[in-house]
Design a protein around this motif. Structure first.
Motif, PDB file in Angstrom:
ATOM      1  N   ILE A  86      -8.737 -49.600  18.261  1.00 38.22           N
ATOM      2  CA  ILE A  86     -10.177 -49.614  18.138  1.00 38.22           C
ATOM      3  C   ILE A  86     -10.528 -50.968  17.466  1.00 38.22           C
ATOM      4  CG2 ILE A  86     -12.216 -48.708  17.075  1.00 38.22           C
ATOM      5  CD1 ILE A  86     -10.950 -45.869  17.685  1.00 38.22           C
ATOM      6  N   GLY A  87      -9.801 -51.159  16.331  1.00 35.50           N
ATOM      7  CA  GLY A  87     -10.238 -52.311  15.834  1.00 35.50           C
ATOM      8  C   GLY A  87      -9.804 -53.628  16.152  1.00 35.50           C
ATOM      9  N   VAL A  88      -8.935 -53.657  17.022  1.00 33.08           N
ATOM     10  CA  VAL A  88      -8.228 -54.726  17.955  1.00 33.08           C
ATOM     11  C   VAL A  88      -9.886 -55.231  18.744  1.00 33.08           C
ATOM     12  CG1 VAL A  88      -7.142 -55.760  19.530  1.00 33.08           C
ATOM     13  CG2 VAL A  88      -6.118 -54.875  17.547  1.00 33.08           C
ATOM     14  N   MET A  89     -10.132 -53.954  19.595  1.00 34.78           N
ATOM     15  CA  MET A  89     -11.027 -53.868  20.636  1.00 34.78           C
ATOM     16  C   MET A  89     -12.370 -54.470  19.995  1.00 34.78           C
ATOM     17  SD  MET A  89     -10.528 -50.982  23.515  1.00 34.78           S
ATOM     18  CE  MET A  89     -10.255 -49.630  22.354  1.00 34.78           C
ATOM     19  N   LEU A  90     -12.789 -53.917  18.937  1.00 34.20           N
ATOM     20  CA  LEU A  90     -13.958 -54.586  18.351  1.00 34.20           C
ATOM     21  C   LEU A  90     -13.946 -55.931  18.048  1.00 34.20           C
ATOM     22  CD1 LEU A  90     -14.646 -51.459  15.695  1.00 34.20           C
ATOM     23  CD2 LEU A  90     -16.075 -52.032  17.903  1.00 34.20           C
ATOM     24  N   THR A  96     -16.307 -59.425  19.125  1.00 32.75           N
ATOM     25  CA  THR A  96     -17.195 -60.448  18.159  1.00 32.75           C
ATOM     26  C   THR A  96     -17.010 -61.797  18.596  1.00 32.75           C
ATOM     27  OG1 THR A  96     -15.341 -60.850  16.816  1.00 32.75           O
ATOM     28  CG2 THR A  96     -16.648 -59.067  15.999  1.00 32.75           C
ATOM     29  N   GLN A  97     -17.802 -62.630  17.931  1.00 33.43           N
ATOM     30  CA  GLN A  97     -17.780 -64.285  18.201  1.00 33.43           C
ATOM     31  C   GLN A  97     -16.400 -64.691  17.882  1.00 33.43           C
ATOM     32  OE1 GLN A  97     -20.479 -66.673  15.834  1.00 33.43           O
ATOM     33  NE2 GLN A  97     -21.105 -67.488  18.039  1.00 33.43           N
ATOM     34  N   TRP A  98     -15.879 -64.130  16.758  1.00 36.71           N
ATOM     35  CA  TRP A  98     -14.309 -64.483  16.415  1.00 36.71           C
ATOM     36  C   TRP A  98     -13.508 -64.255  17.539  1.00 36.71           C
ATOM     37  CZ3 TRP A  98     -11.473 -67.147  12.940  1.00 36.71           C
ATOM     38  CH2 TRP A  98     -10.086 -66.687  12.956  1.00 36.71           C
ATOM     39  N   GLY A  99     -13.590 -63.072  18.179  1.00 40.18           N
ATOM     40  CA  GLY A  99     -12.714 -62.824  19.358  1.00 40.18           C
ATOM     41  C   GLY A  99     -12.697 -63.652  20.366  1.00 40.18           C
ATOM     42  N   HIS A 140      -6.093 -56.762  28.463  1.00 43.98           N
ATOM     43  CA  HIS A 140      -6.886 -55.764  27.732  1.00 43.98           C
ATOM     44  C   HIS A 140      -5.900 -55.149  26.754  1.00 43.98           C
ATOM     45  CE1 HIS A 140      -9.413 -52.468  26.367  1.00 43.98           C
ATOM     46  NE2 HIS A 140     -10.339 -53.119  26.949  1.00 43.98           N
ATOM     47  N   VAL A 141      -6.100 -54.979  25.422  1.00 44.72           N
ATOM     48  CA  VAL A 141      -5.234 -54.394  24.472  1.00 44.72           C
ATOM     49  C   VAL A 141      -4.915 -52.988  25.047  1.00 44.72           C
ATOM     50  CG1 VAL A 141      -7.146 -53.215  23.354  1.00 44.72           C
ATOM     51  CG2 VAL A 141      -4.885 -53.860  22.039  1.00 44.72           C
ATOM     52  N   MET A 142      -5.404 -52.283  25.664  1.00 45.59           N
ATOM     53  CA  MET A 142      -4.883 -50.917  26.052  1.00 45.59           C
ATOM     54  C   MET A 142      -3.850 -50.764  27.023  1.00 45.59           C
ATOM     55  SD  MET A 142      -7.136 -48.676  24.613  1.00 45.59           S
ATOM     56  CE  MET A 142      -7.368 -47.048  25.521  1.00 45.59           C
ATOM     57  N   ALA A 143      -3.545 -52.288  27.859  1.00 44.94           N
ATOM     58  CA  ALA A 143      -2.658 -52.440  28.694  1.00 44.94           C
ATOM     59  C   ALA A 143      -1.344 -52.034  28.351  1.00 44.94           C
ATOM     60  CB  ALA A 143      -2.655 -53.867  29.228  1.00 44.94           C
ATOM     61  N   VAL A 144      -1.126 -52.085  26.885  1.00 45.55           N
ATOM     62  CA  VAL A 144       0.314 -51.856  26.375  1.00 45.55           C
ATOM     63  C   VAL A 144       0.645 -50.462  26.769  1.00 45.55           C
ATOM     64  CG1 VAL A 144       0.208 -53.531  24.295  1.00 45.55           C
ATOM     65  CG2 VAL A 144      -0.692 -51.189  24.135  1.00 45.55           C
ATOM     66  N   PHE A 145      -0.330 -49.388  26.973  1.00 43.40           N
ATOM     67  CA  PHE A 145      -0.081 -48.107  27.363  1.00 43.40           C
ATOM     68  C   PHE A 145       0.507 -48.189  28.626  1.00 43.40           C
ATOM     69  CE2 PHE A 145      -3.392 -46.820  24.088  1.00 43.40           C
ATOM     70  CZ  PHE A 145      -2.497 -46.474  23.197  1.00 43.40           C
ATOM     71  N   ILE A 146       0.419 -49.029  29.580  1.00 44.80           N
ATOM     72  CA  ILE A 146       1.014 -49.322  30.983  1.00 44.80           C
ATOM     73  C   ILE A 146       2.343 -49.473  30.754  1.00 44.80           C
ATOM     74  CG2 ILE A 146       1.167 -50.522  33.090  1.00 44.80           C
ATOM     75  CD1 ILE A 146      -1.759 -50.834  32.795  1.00 44.80           C
TER      76      ILE A 146
END
Lengths: 300, 298
Positions: free
Chosen positions: A153-157, A161-164, A237-243
């Motif tokens: 959640i932290g990484v997705m948030l 952001t502009q920083w991201g 996408h960060v969630m891709a690690v689950f694949i």
């Protein structure tokens, strides 16, 4: 759930967390073969603070994050001029340096007694968190999974952001990013530091999840596994690690009776997949296409 | 003082083998701009084949080469086919990562077929030590260094005096230009792979002869040492690779003599890391020799 499943879930969550830390590196356009080094630094720091000096595990986690961040910042600053392959090699050297260095580290925090310290290649035994905390295997697994969820959640948030957006810009084209006024070096150092701190945090979780750690735990094989999760899943996408995790678990389950062939099958799968999908299954164009389709459905 | 000189000579002579492995590894990079991290594992597969075929009986160096080379060639060709297809002119870091995955796979295959942690390497390298001014130089190390120099001389002759060598030099200058002039890309790749396999196999046999053993860790060790050699010496010249090998052998021998085998391993990685980190500050030329993003591949 039996102990086998719990251990499998716990280890997969730990590796996923390590893969997320590598995902942060990918965001700034670099890969790493050395994140197992930060993982090891985190594990040994947390073990020493909790089992060596009897501090609360919260301090153990804090020490791991600080140690990981310092070593990550040092690596990033020392390797600022390196990019691509040369940076990859420097991370590999760093990871192996940590592993062999831990094999040389002997330390007894309190002389003979219940407190324990690292004993070179014989490892660090007497880790008691899983028993002392009363969590048990189920509780420790839940703890690790919860930590992973919070990290995700932290990484997705952060990415929203502009920083991201700046971090992604540096990763896409660092020269262009510099041309539009972004502080590329600072962003790169900051992200590598954050990534190292996260890897060390997952190492601390690993030390709490088990009763014994040794330098061999932090071999390059660990880093490759986590990197493979990240690369198979995709850099979109960060969630891709689950694949990647899912594929590994499926392979593990599918060839359960042939467990000794697991690394052969998994290694081959990674290599073949990377041949045809160099940026993983969920690469940036795929993620954008999925988002576009989802937006289209919402409008309908 | 005598022991310091002795250790230095032993280290430098052993370094000739590392130089050769670095040359084989770097040659692929120089011609076709590929970094194959499964290189060491492929060579290790050849060494295990020697152990399996020998049945514990000592074999001559030439026999070891005849057994190990085809296995190494097949393994390297497999790695190249999966990770670096000829049709792909630009190489991504993912392909490099994929070659590491293949290292893992090849190592697993080898250790499953021969599960012991340690095998004696059955090479018959009976030589006599040479005494020079009170310093005894190991005969096997002299033989290994001589073998390395013969390989380097043959490679130089091949590159300078043959049409294939000329084609390779053209591909090194400009891969696309060579292809436009009708030099077959796949032929260049095949010749490069064979040269790399020969140099690497001789180096791997030499290292196994020095250690007198073969272990599953050799694959990674050979790759890393080759990387260190090209990081130090660059890939632009044969001389550079040999100097890289000598430096590595020198450091390794002194670290082992002073602090033992564990510190030796640690020292190698410290050396690699420091060299990579400090080199751009000392001289910008290294990045030019080994650019992060390869261009103009054959």
């Amino acid at each position: 759930m039996n102990d086998y499943i719990l251990t499998l879930v716990g280890n997969a969550a730990l590796l996923s967390m390590l893969a997320v830390s590598i995902y942060l590196m990918v965001l700034v356009g670099e890969l790493s073969f050395g994140h197992q080094g930060f993982f090891g630094i985190g594990a040994y720091s947390a073990a020493l603070v909790t089992s060596g000096y009897d501090f609360n595990p919260v301090f153990g986690i804090g020490a791991a994050i600080v140690a990981g961040a310092i070593s990550g910042a040092a690596l990033a600053i020392l390797t600022v001029p390196l990019r691509g392959l040369m940076f990859l090699l420097s991370t590999l050297a760093f990871g192996e340096m940590v592993r062999t260095g831990l094999g040389l580290w002997y330390f007894d925090p309190d002389g003979p007694g219940p407190k324990s310290g690292p004993a070179g290649v014989e490892g660090y035994s007497g880790l008691r968190f899983i028993f002392d905390s009363g969590l048990g295997l189920a509780g420790a697994t839940a703890f690790v999974v919860l930590a992973l969820a919070l990290v995700m959640i932290g990484v997705m948030l952060m990415e929203r952001t502009q920083w991201g957006a700046r971090v992604r810009a540096v990763g896409q084209n660092h020269l262009l990013a510099e041309a539009i006024g972004l502080r590329v070096t600072f962003i790169k150092i900051a992200v590598i530091t954050l990534s190292a701190a996260l890897a060390a945090f997952s190492g601390a979780m690993f030390a709490f999840f088990t009763t014994f750690i040794e330098p061999a735990n932090f071999s390059v094989m660990l880093g490759i596994h986590a990197l493979a999760y990240e690369l198979i899943g995709g850099i979109g996408h960060v969630m891709a690690v689950f694949i990647g995790v899912g594929l590994d678990v499926i392979v593990l389950q599918a060839v359960h009776g042939l467990a000794e062939y697991r690394m052969i099958i998994f290694g081959g799968c990674i290599a073949l997949l990377l041949r045809y999908r160099p940026d993983g299954l969920l690469d940036v164009p795929t993620v954008l296409a999925i988002k576009k389709r989802l937006r289209g459905k919402k409008r309908c | 003082m005598g022991s310091l000189v002795q250790t230095s000579i032993d280290g430098v002579l052993a370094g000739a083998a590392y130089g050769l492995s670095g040359l084989g590894f770097g040659f692929v990079y120089l011609v076709i701009r590929r970094i194959d991290l499964s290189y060491g594992a492929c060579l290790m597969a050849g060494l295990y084949a020697v152990v399996a075929v020998s049945g514990g009986n000592p074999l001559s160096t030439a026999t070891c080469l005849v057994i190990a080379l085809p296995v190494a060639v097949v393994a390297l060709a497999y790695a190249q086919w999966i990770c670096f297809p000829v049709s792909r002119t630009q190489v991504s870091l993912s392909a490099v990562a994929a070659s590491f995955a293949l290292w893992m796979q090849i190592e697993e295959v080898v250790t499953l077929m021969m599960p012991l942690h340690h095998y004696n390497f059955p090479i018959d390298l009976t030589t006599r030590d040479v005494s020079l001014g009170g310093i005894a130089i190991r005969g096997d190390l002299i033989a290994i260094a001589a073998l390395a120099f013969v390989c380097v001389a043959l490679l130089s002759l091949f590159l300078d005096r043959t049409r294939e060598g000329l084609a390779l030099r053209a591909a090194i200058q400009s891969g696309d230009g060579a292809a436009l002039c009708g030099i077959s890309r796949s032929r260049i790749w095949t010749v490069t792979l064979l040269i790399s396999a020969v140099l690497g196999t001789v180096a791997a046999i030499s290292v196994a002869a020095i250690d007198r053993s073969v272990t599953p860790m050799m694959g990674l060790s050979l790759t890393l040492k080759a990387l260190i050699v090209i990081a130090i010496g660059g890939t632009a010249t044969i001389r550079g690779a040999l100097i890289g090998g000598f430096v590595l052998g020198f450091v390794e021998a002194h670290a082992q003599a002073a602090f033992g085998a564990q510190v030796r391993e640690f020292a190698i990685y410290v050396l690699l890391f420091c060299w990579l980190a400090l080199q751009p500050a000392i001289s910008g030329s290294r990045l030019a020799l080994l650019p992060a993003e390869p261009e103009g591949s054959a």
